[in-house]
Motif scaffolding. Structure first.
Motif, PDB file in Angstrom:
ATOM      1  N   LEU B 145       0.788  -1.426   0.034  1.00 37.34           N
ATOM      2  CA  LEU B 145       0.160  -0.067   0.107  1.00 37.34           C
ATOM      3  C   LEU B 145       0.832   1.239  -0.190  1.00 37.34           C
ATOM      4  CD1 LEU B 145      -2.582   0.624   2.692  1.00 37.34           C
ATOM      5  CD2 LEU B 145      -1.216   2.292   2.063  1.00 37.34           C
ATOM      6  N   LEU B 146       1.994   1.331   0.727  1.00 36.91           N
ATOM      7  CA  LEU B 146       2.799   2.238   0.852  1.00 36.91           C
ATOM      8  C   LEU B 146       3.301   2.752  -0.321  1.00 36.91           C
ATOM      9  CD1 LEU B 146       4.254   1.987   4.475  1.00 36.91           C
ATOM     10  CD2 LEU B 146       2.427   3.527   3.806  1.00 36.91           C
ATOM     11  N   LYS B 147       3.775   1.629  -0.999  1.00 38.89           N
ATOM     12  CA  LYS B 147       4.731   1.985  -2.422  1.00 38.89           C
ATOM     13  C   LYS B 147       3.666   2.242  -3.082  1.00 38.89           C
ATOM     14  CE  LYS B 147       8.239  -0.126  -4.875  1.00 38.89           C
ATOM     15  NZ  LYS B 147       8.968   1.152  -5.125  1.00 38.89           N
ATOM     16  N   GLU B 148       2.370   1.469  -3.512  1.00 37.23           N
ATOM     17  CA  GLU B 148       1.656   1.725  -4.504  1.00 37.23           C
ATOM     18  C   GLU B 148       0.497   2.580  -4.624  1.00 37.23           C
ATOM     19  OE1 GLU B 148      -0.179  -2.062  -5.385  1.00 37.23           O
ATOM     20  OE2 GLU B 148       1.774  -2.797  -6.088  1.00 37.23           O
ATOM     21  N   GLY B 149       0.256   3.260  -3.244  1.00 40.15           N
ATOM     22  CA  GLY B 149      -0.817   4.197  -3.235  1.00 40.15           C
ATOM     23  C   GLY B 149      -2.252   3.446  -3.444  1.00 40.15           C
ATOM     24  N   MET B 150      -2.863   4.332  -4.478  1.00 42.23           N
ATOM     25  CA  MET B 150      -4.246   3.677  -4.898  1.00 42.23           C
ATOM     26  C   MET B 150      -4.389   2.742  -5.847  1.00 42.23           C
ATOM     27  SD  MET B 150      -6.966   5.665  -4.116  1.00 42.23           S
ATOM     28  CE  MET B 150      -7.917   5.519  -5.178  1.00 42.23           C
ATOM     29  N   LYS B 151      -3.289   2.188  -6.494  1.00 42.33           N
ATOM     30  CA  LYS B 151      -3.230   0.902  -6.973  1.00 42.33           C
ATOM     31  C   LYS B 151      -3.521  -0.146  -6.321  1.00 42.33           C
ATOM     32  CE  LYS B 151       0.270   2.521 -10.162  1.00 42.33           C
ATOM     33  NZ  LYS B 151       1.772   2.833 -10.242  1.00 42.33           N
ATOM     34  N   TRP B 152      -3.223   0.040  -5.093  1.00 42.32           N
ATOM     35  CA  TRP B 152      -3.425  -1.165  -3.994  1.00 42.32           C
ATOM     36  C   TRP B 152      -4.985  -1.134  -3.622  1.00 42.32           C
ATOM     37  CZ3 TRP B 152      -5.808  -0.668   0.717  1.00 42.32           C
ATOM     38  CH2 TRP B 152      -5.577  -1.903   1.715  1.00 42.32           C
ATOM     39  N   PHE B 158     -11.300  -1.677  -2.978  1.00 40.87           N
ATOM     40  CA  PHE B 158     -11.936  -0.543  -2.355  1.00 40.87           C
ATOM     41  C   PHE B 158     -12.268   0.740  -3.422  1.00 40.87           C
ATOM     42  CE2 PHE B 158      -9.246  -2.358   1.397  1.00 40.87           C
ATOM     43  CZ  PHE B 158     -10.409  -2.512   2.066  1.00 40.87           C
ATOM     44  N   ALA B 159     -11.735   0.494  -4.626  1.00 38.11           N
ATOM     45  CA  ALA B 159     -11.996   1.544  -5.380  1.00 38.11           C
ATOM     46  C   ALA B 159     -12.216   1.475  -6.816  1.00 38.11           C
ATOM     47  CB  ALA B 159     -10.561   1.996  -5.779  1.00 38.11           C
ATOM     48  N   ARG B 160     -13.029   2.044  -7.520  1.00 40.83           N
ATOM     49  CA  ARG B 160     -13.313   1.817  -8.903  1.00 40.83           C
ATOM     50  C   ARG B 160     -12.371   2.405  -9.654  1.00 40.83           C
ATOM     51  NH1 ARG B 160     -19.745   4.497  -8.357  1.00 40.83           N
ATOM     52  NH2 ARG B 160     -20.260   2.944  -6.540  1.00 40.83           N
ATOM     53  N   GLU B 161     -11.925   1.875 -11.002  1.00 41.79           N
ATOM     54  CA  GLU B 161     -10.930   2.545 -11.974  1.00 41.79           C
ATOM     55  C   GLU B 161     -11.133   3.822 -12.076  1.00 41.79           C
ATOM     56  OE1 GLU B 161      -8.786   0.244 -15.432  1.00 41.79           O
ATOM     57  OE2 GLU B 161     -10.020  -0.687 -13.896  1.00 41.79           O
ATOM     58  N   GLU B 162     -12.238   4.385 -12.237  1.00 42.59           N
ATOM     59  CA  GLU B 162     -12.616   5.927 -12.500  1.00 42.59           C
ATOM     60  C   GLU B 162     -11.983   6.861 -11.199  1.00 42.59           C
ATOM     61  OE1 GLU B 162     -16.939   5.837 -12.252  1.00 42.59           O
ATOM     62  OE2 GLU B 162     -16.597   7.042 -10.514  1.00 42.59           O
ATOM     63  N   ARG B 294      -8.247   8.025   2.480  1.00 39.47           N
ATOM     64  CA  ARG B 294      -9.476   8.752   1.829  1.00 39.47           C
ATOM     65  C   ARG B 294     -10.444   7.781   0.947  1.00 39.47           C
ATOM     66  NH1 ARG B 294      -5.911  13.377   2.316  1.00 39.47           N
ATOM     67  NH2 ARG B 294      -5.542  13.389  -0.130  1.00 39.47           N
ATOM     68  N   GLN B 295      -9.583   6.788   0.299  1.00 44.47           N
ATOM     69  CA  GLN B 295     -10.392   5.960  -0.437  1.00 44.47           C
ATOM     70  C   GLN B 295     -11.180   4.952   0.193  1.00 44.47           C
ATOM     71  OE1 GLN B 295     -10.703   6.178  -4.042  1.00 44.47           O
ATOM     72  NE2 GLN B 295     -12.037   4.530  -3.758  1.00 44.47           N
ATOM     73  N   VAL B 296     -10.626   4.668   1.231  1.00 47.72           N
ATOM     74  CA  VAL B 296     -11.279   3.591   2.093  1.00 47.72           C
ATOM     75  C   VAL B 296     -12.617   4.256   2.749  1.00 47.72           C
ATOM     76  CG1 VAL B 296     -11.145   2.070   3.962  1.00 47.72           C
ATOM     77  CG2 VAL B 296      -9.189   2.168   2.257  1.00 47.72           C
ATOM     78  N   ILE B 297     -12.472   5.583   3.139  1.00 50.44           N
ATOM     79  CA  ILE B 297     -13.550   5.993   3.496  1.00 50.44           C
ATOM     80  C   ILE B 297     -14.600   6.267   2.571  1.00 50.44           C
ATOM     81  CG2 ILE B 297     -14.280   8.384   4.469  1.00 50.44           C
ATOM     82  CD1 ILE B 297     -11.633   8.310   6.124  1.00 50.44           C
ATOM     83  N   THR B 298     -14.192   6.483   1.258  1.00 55.49           N
ATOM     84  CA  THR B 298     -14.897   6.598  -0.001  1.00 55.49           C
ATOM     85  C   THR B 298     -15.728   5.323  -0.205  1.00 55.49           C
ATOM     86  OG1 THR B 298     -13.471   8.282  -0.949  1.00 55.49           O
ATOM     87  CG2 THR B 298     -15.259   6.889  -2.425  1.00 55.49           C
ATOM     88  N   TYR B 299     -15.193   4.219  -0.044  1.00 56.95           N
ATOM     89  CA  TYR B 299     -15.766   2.865   0.029  1.00 56.95           C
ATOM     90  C   TYR B 299     -16.607   2.694   0.905  1.00 56.95           C
ATOM     91  CZ  TYR B 299     -15.789  -2.275   0.787  1.00 56.95           C
ATOM     92  OH  TYR B 299     -16.128  -3.442   0.800  1.00 56.95           O
ATOM     93  N   LYS B 300     -16.591   3.144   2.290  1.00 57.03           N
ATOM     94  CA  LYS B 300     -17.476   3.088   3.425  1.00 57.03           C
ATOM     95  C   LYS B 300     -18.730   4.024   2.994  1.00 57.03           C
ATOM     96  CE  LYS B 300     -14.276   1.838   7.047  1.00 57.03           C
ATOM     97  NZ  LYS B 300     -13.851   2.040   8.338  1.00 57.03           N
ATOM     98  N   VAL B 301     -18.239   5.250   2.705  1.00 55.71           N
ATOM     99  CA  VAL B 301     -19.614   6.246   2.241  1.00 55.71           C
ATOM    100  C   VAL B 301     -20.381   5.479   1.286  1.00 55.71           C
ATOM    101  CG1 VAL B 301     -20.077   8.239   0.979  1.00 55.71           C
ATOM    102  CG2 VAL B 301     -18.271   8.136   2.803  1.00 55.71           C
ATOM    103  N   ARG B 302     -19.884   4.887   0.142  1.00 55.49           N
ATOM    104  CA  ARG B 302     -20.533   4.186  -0.875  1.00 55.49           C
ATOM    105  C   ARG B 302     -21.613   2.948  -0.122  1.00 55.49           C
ATOM    106  NH1 ARG B 302     -15.699   4.544  -5.261  1.00 55.49           N
ATOM    107  NH2 ARG B 302     -16.303   6.311  -6.404  1.00 55.49           N
TER     108      ARG B 302
END
Lengths: 141, 478
Positions: B145-152, B158-162, B294-302
């Motif tokens: 995660l630390l190395k890849e950031g959002m790719k992780w 946890f994320a959508r490609e967009e 912030r992405q994991v929080i986004t996932y929880k919001v969704r």
């Protein structure tokens, strides 16, 4: 004007700044520990049930204050340990210290007075005035 | 230290003593009087003494007293002779803001607002200490995660490609090296993923209240009356520990490199030194952690919105508008004296504001410039702005980051005594859920400058342009 030793919160825009004073560096460090506990704990409880011994080292007295407080913040973040009283047991080597800290654990659903995130070096300088030494510590919140 | 009015909204601290460049502060006449009451102007002058600083040390209109750098400070350093200062980034590395847009209007969710806020508060840990995230990851996964950031986050679902398209640097700061992050930092971060934290951090459900520029708003997919969600948080304990670790390293390293600074918290090392490079790699890792947080929080919001409004969380129409860093140092290219130079730009409580046609702006937004997200206080409003060519040429592509405090936390608490702040907010149409009342008191609206005054100044100076005003209807705080 000042008691023999103590601390007081002074204004700082976005963060928290405390002024600490004591006759000796050991006592200054002890007051800094007490100040940290006072900034965290909402309730005035004298339930100092837990005792922890810290062994820390630094390159300067200022750094030793920061290192000690950072260690205690880590214990608070990790275990909910609130430091309420510190006693410097050994400071024979200038910047190597053994400290006994008494405190308690944050209770379930217990609110905190402040949420301290870090200890900064901002304006951190130990000064002497008469028979007392003083310092200011800025905490990141 | 002198401060002189240079032109409307622009104040100059002329170079003197150890300063290598001028200080430049953006403020109205009224604001500058308040600013003079804290130590932030002196901090601008202090930053101007740092080796390798180019053009000027800047203070944005939301400037206030920080530690080392002022909050709202920008400083760009020449790569060969310049320094990197952890204090110029701050403890909360990549503290930043993400804005999500929905397809819902306030009337469509109004009767479910209380339920939404309650569930968001339950599912997104706030505060500090024993409250831990429900997201469990291994050390190996944390390193990835630390190395890849959002790719992780894509690999982990946890994320959508967009999402990646609409995040500063696509949510991955290059050069991150988990080996430069201490074990203690990792220990602090591993149980805080997907948590909001405390202080001025928040999650708000907001309604688009006013549109200033139609074309820009349309391009961002923002319309009046639309519900949006703003997330303000950072790299949590992991980032704090990285800053603490490297401040100590750099305090020692300054002797080695013969650097003297007026405040220890400005400690720094040459960019190309072992210490400087190591910090940049650790900072990038912490910044990646913040994007992921912030992405994991986004996932929880969704998930929460989907469960309350009857959608599958993968299909709920909640999309990332943009995600910006407020505390960061980045190598970027600018023109200085007609020469193109790579510089290390410190933004401490400041936002990148790149102009239209800049290749670092997502292609969909390239005609309007980079979105700039400005959170205000919880009772009034926040703003969406866009970056400009003037910001790129004048302030190293930087603008303000928020409202900026006018009352210290202590004074705010004193003024809150005896008041029912939750009721006051409810009467204003804002539901507030908070981990503790102390934070609500510290963060009450009068503790902050009016964010509208702040954004009007950056617009008047020309370093960003207003697109929309957002009003909070529900807030969760640490």
């Amino acid at each position: 004007m000042y008691t023999n030793r103590g601390f007081i919160e002074t204004d700082h825009g976005a963060d928290i700044r405390i002024k600490i004073w004591a006759p000796t560096f050991e006592q200054l460090l002890e007051e800094a520990i007490k100040a940290l506990g006072n900034l965290i704990a909402c309730k005035d409880k004298d339930l100092q049930k837990i005792s922890k011994t810290l062994f820390l080292k630094s390159s300067t007295k200022e750094e030793l204050i920061v290192t000690t407080l950072e260690e205690l913040l880590f214990l608070f973040e990790k275990e909910g340990f609130i430091p309420l009283e510190g006693k410097v047991m050994d400071l024979s080597n200038k910047y190597k210290v053994k400290i006994k800290v008494k405190g308690r654990y944050l209770e379930e659903e217990e609110p905190t007075k402040n949420i301290i995130k870090g200890v900064t070096f901002h304006g951190l300088k130990i000064t002497t005035n008469g028979n007392k030494i003083f310092t200011y510590i800025v905490f990141d919140v | 230290m002198k401060i002189v009015e240079y032109s409307p909204y622009i104040w100059r601290i002329p170079k003197e003593g150890e300063m290598l460049v001028d200080g430049i502060v953006f403020a109205s006449k009224e604001m500058i009087e308040d600013i003079k009451n804290d130590h932030s102007l002196q901090q601008v002058a202090n930053v101007a003494t740092l080796p390798g600083i180019q053009k000027a040390a800047f203070g944005m209109p939301d400037i206030h007293w920080g530690y080392g750098f002022p909050i709202g400070g920008v400083a760009a350093m020449e790569l060969k002779t310049g320094v990197i200062s952890p204090g110029g980034v701050g403890y909360d590395i990549n503290c930043g803001v993400r804005l999500l847009k929905t397809q819902f209007s306030l009337s469509e969710i109004e009767n479910k607002l209380e339920e939404l806020v309650t569930l968001l508060f339950k599912n997104i840990p706030t505060g500090i200490g024993k409250k831990k995230s429900d997201i469990k990851i291994s050390t190996k996964s944390l390193n990835k995660l630390l190395k890849e950031g959002m790719k992780w986050t894509l690999d982990e679902g946890f994320a959508r490609e967009e999402d990646l398209e609409y995040i500063e640097d696509n949510g991955t700061i290059e050069g991150a090296d988990p080996n430069t992050v201490s074990q203690r930092a990792k220990e602090r971060g591993v149980f805080q993923l997907g948590s909001l934290g405390s202080g001025n951090h928040f999650l708000e459900i907001q309604v688009v209240n006013e549109i200033y520029r139609k074309k820009e708003a349309q391009t961002l997919g923002i319309d009046k009356g639309q519900i949006v969600i703003m997330i303000h948080c950072g790299s949590r304990g992991l980032g704090h520990q990285v800053c603490s670790d490297y401040v100590k390293i750099m305090v020692k390293a300054m002797n080695k490199y013969g650097i003297k600074v007026p405040d220890k918290q400005l400690c720094c090392s040459p960019i190309n030194s072992v210490e400087g490079q190591s910090y940049l790699k650790a900072m990038a890792a912490a910044a990646n952690f913040a994007f992921v947080n912030r992405q994991v929080i986004t996932y929880k919001v969704r998930k929460v919105f989907a469960s309350v409004l009857g959608f599958h969380h993968k299909k709920i129409p909640i999309h990332t508008v943009y995600d910006v860093c407020h505390n960061i140092a980045k190598i970027e290219t600018f023109k200085i004296d007609n020469k193109t130079k790579k510089l290390l730009v410190h933004r401490k409580g400041a936002t990148r504001a790149f102009p239209p046609q800049n290749p670092f702006v997502p292609s969909k937004y390239r005609s309007i410039g980079q979105p700039v997200l400005i959170p205000g206080d919880m009772g009034r409003y926040s703003f969406i702005l866009v970056g400009t060519q003037k910001a790129y040429q004048y302030t190293f592509g930087s603008t303000c980051h928020g409202a900026g405090r006018v009352l210290s936390r202590r004074k705010a608490k004193q003024q809150a005594k005896g008041r029912d702040l939750l009721k006051e907010m409810k009467d204003k149409g804002v539901i507030v859920k908070a981990a503790g009342m102390a934070t609500v008191a510290e963060e009450m609206p009068i503790a902050y400058k009016d964010a509208e005054e702040v954004v009007n100044i950056v617009e008047n100076v020309g370093i960003s342009m207003k697109v929309a005003k957002l009003k909070p209807v529900a807030v969760i705080k640490g």
